[in-house]
Enzyme design. Structure first.
Site, PDB file in Angstrom:
ATOM      1  N   ARG A   1      67.077  51.208  -9.249  1.00 10.07           N
ATOM      2  CA  ARG A   1      66.186  51.659  -8.177  1.00 10.07           C
ATOM      3  C   ARG A   1      66.867  51.665  -6.814  1.00 10.07           C
ATOM      4  O   ARG A   1      66.470  52.400  -5.916  1.00 10.07           O
ATOM      5  CB  ARG A   1      64.889  50.840  -8.191  1.00 10.07           C
ATOM      6  CG  ARG A   1      64.052  51.152  -9.435  1.00 10.07           C
ATOM      7  CD  ARG A   1      62.801  50.293  -9.540  1.00 10.07           C
ATOM      8  NE  ARG A   1      63.089  48.880  -9.675  1.00 10.07           N
ATOM      9  CZ  ARG A   1      63.349  48.262 -10.827  1.00 10.07           C
ATOM     10  NH1 ARG A   1      63.357  48.931 -11.957  1.00 10.07           N
ATOM     11  NH2 ARG A   1      63.590  46.966 -10.873  1.00 10.07           N
TER      12      ARG A   1
ATOM     13  N   GLU B   1      65.703  36.382 -14.108  1.00  4.74           N
ATOM     14  CA  GLU B   1      64.503  35.651 -14.519  1.00  4.74           C
ATOM     15  C   GLU B   1      64.351  35.653 -16.036  1.00  4.74           C
ATOM     16  O   GLU B   1      63.617  34.863 -16.594  1.00  4.74           O
ATOM     17  CB  GLU B   1      63.244  36.299 -13.917  1.00  4.74           C
ATOM     18  CG  GLU B   1      63.213  36.255 -12.416  1.00  4.74           C
ATOM     19  CD  GLU B   1      62.976  37.622 -11.803  1.00  4.74           C
ATOM     20  OE1 GLU B   1      61.889  37.824 -11.238  1.00  4.74           O
ATOM     21  OE2 GLU B   1      63.892  38.465 -11.905  1.00  4.74           O
TER      22      GLU B   1
END
Length: 182
Positions: A63, A100
């Protein structure tokens, strides 16, 4: 055009439980579907860096490529791509980092920087900071410096922006979502 943080935040879609339960993904695609909002984001970043000593725009997979390419074009600076492992065809430098969800590796072409450059790193958001820290490691391996790390969104409760600042990487974001907003 005046920057309107509320308008930008209202176009960032929360997706609870993606990519796994307990995570709220911040989807920027609605922001890119609004020409006015995209121009507001791009213009804000362009104005911030137009008179800076930035020599290269470093866009982080995937992105970060969206806004990074706009800034590289508008600021007339070379674009350096930081990609997930195995996506670049020539000789690369690599840096692994914790996410994560596990471990990942980021790469850049070995010849993308030659030393002494001032690189602006761009991505959609700062979460734990791992991707930005890996990109900064690659920049430094090349003998260049990170001018700043910029993103549309900061998730300050995850500590990434603080960790980056603690390692000497200045950060800049257009908006933030606190835990209470997730």
């Amino acid at each position: 055009m005046i920057f309107d943080e509320y308008a930008i935040k209202s176009l960032i879609r929360p997706v609870p439980g993606f990519p796994k339960e307990g995570v709220t993904f911040r989807d920027i695609t609605p922001l890119f579907q609004s020409p006015k909002a995209l121009r507001m984001v791009a213009d804000s970043l362009i104005q911030r860096y137009i008179d800076s000593p930035v020599t290269h725009i470093g866009a982080i997979d995937a992105r970060g490529f969206l806004i990074g390419s706009i800034l590289a074009y508008e600021l007339n600076r070379p674009l350096v791509l930081f990609r997930k492992a195995g996506k670049l065809p020539a000789d690369t430098l690599s840096a692994s980092y914790e996410t994560e969800y596990g471990e990942a590796t980021l790469q850049m072409h070995r010849d993308a920087l030659s030393g002494g450059e001032q690189v602006l790193l761009l991505d959609d958001l700062i979460a734990t900071g791992g991707t930005f820290l890996a990109a900064a490691s690659l920049v430094r391996q090349s003998g260049a410096d990170v001018y700043e790390a910029a993103a549309i969104i900061d998730l300050p409760d995850l500590g990434g922006s603080h960790q980056m600042q603690d390692t000497g990487i200045p950060t800049y974001t257009l908006c933030a979502f606190a835990e209470s907003e997730r």
